[in-house]
Design an enzyme around this catalytic site. Structure first.
Site, PDB file in Angstrom:
ATOM      1  N   LYS A 245       1.138  -1.355   0.613  1.00  0.00           N
ATOM      2  CA  LYS A 245      -0.228   0.170   0.019  1.00  0.00           C
ATOM      3  C   LYS A 245       0.329   1.310   0.173  1.00  0.00           C
ATOM      4  O   LYS A 245       0.810   2.130  -0.921  1.00  0.00           O
ATOM      5  CB  LYS A 245      -0.921  -0.037   0.825  1.00  0.00           C
ATOM      6  CG  LYS A 245      -2.080   1.154   1.400  1.00  0.00           C
ATOM      7  CD  LYS A 245      -2.731   1.164   2.704  1.00  0.00           C
ATOM      8  CE  LYS A 245      -2.020   1.044   3.937  1.00  0.00           C
ATOM      9  NZ  LYS A 245      -2.391   2.836   4.485  1.00  0.00           N
TER      10      LYS A 245
ATOM     11  N   ASP B 229      -6.788   0.933   0.778  1.00  0.00           N
ATOM     12  CA  ASP B 229      -6.603   1.530   2.780  1.00  0.00           C
ATOM     13  C   ASP B 229      -8.077   0.440   2.872  1.00  0.00           C
ATOM     14  O   ASP B 229      -9.042  -0.147   2.411  1.00  0.00           O
ATOM     15  CB  ASP B 229      -6.173   2.307   3.223  1.00  0.00           C
ATOM     16  CG  ASP B 229      -7.402   3.525   2.675  1.00  0.00           C
ATOM     17  OD1 ASP B 229      -7.666   3.745   2.003  1.00  0.00           O
ATOM     18  OD2 ASP B 229      -7.358   4.814   3.063  1.00  0.00           O
TER      19      ASP B 229
END
Length: 210
Positions: A120, A138
């Site tokens: 991420k 997320d």
């Protein structure tokens, strides 16, 4: 969800916010890398408060090393998990100097090899610093994608893969910003604000609120 609905959702989000940006404050790829690393399990607001004091004193890998680990810890102690994050950032700085000439590499594999940097974080850096069409999933994006039925998946990787597949090229650079902001301010976790949502009529969430 069908292709026509997805396209209309993306078009509305783009029309509402044509130039979305991350809410983390940064001026260089290195500042962004540090900020994103610090943001794990913390709010962007708390990170921005800490980096507003840190970056004027040290905003390069060498600068961080020069102020030392204890000072780095002191600057970010208001952020959750600050001890482990300080250790990761400090080690990261040494690797950036030793292996990358003090620069943030524009390379996924090299980024993910850095301490404290996962998929991420690498996606955010590649997107926000270098303009890659990466999608950093997320908790907000995971929730919005599944709740609306836009791109369903059992985990963040599955949602990322689905988004990569169904989002047209013209929207890919900005889609993760739109979905994060939508999840942060409208499609919130406990009680989504469906009545003020610009895509409510397209969303396939069955338990809509007033």
């Amino acid at each position: 969800m069908n292709k026509t609905k997805r396209l209309e959702i993306l078009t509305r989000l783009r029309d509402d916010n044509p130039n979305p940006e991350t809410e983390l404050d940064f001026t260089t790829p290195f500042e962004l890398l540090v900020a994103v690393t610090l943001s794990a399990q913390a709010t962007d607001v708390s990170v921005n408060k800490a980096t507003a004091k840190l970056f004027p004193k040290a905003n390069t890998p060498q600068g961080i090393l020069d102020i030392g680990l204890e000072s780095l810890r002191d600057h970010i102690k208001t952020i959750g998990l600050y001890n482990s994050k300080a250790n990761n950032v400090y080690k990261m700085c040494q690797i950036l100097i030793d292996k990358h000439g003090g620069e943030v590499p524009e390379n996924r594999e090299a980024l993910e090899a850095l301490p404290g940097v996962g998929r991420k974080t690498a996606n955010v850096v590649l997107n926000c610093a270098f303009g890659w069409p990466t999608i950093a999933v997320d908790t907000h994006i995971y929730r919005v994608s599944n709740r609306t039925k836009f791109a369903m998946g059992k985990d963040v990787v599955a949602v990322e893969e689905k988004l990569e597949k169904v989002v047209p090229k013209e929207f890919k650079v900005d889609v993760h910003h739109w979905l994060i902001l939508h999840g942060r301010y409208v499609c919130v976790a406990r009680k989504p604000k469906c009545g003020s949502c610009i895509i409510e009529d397209l969303c396939e969430f069955k338990e809509k609120t007033d």
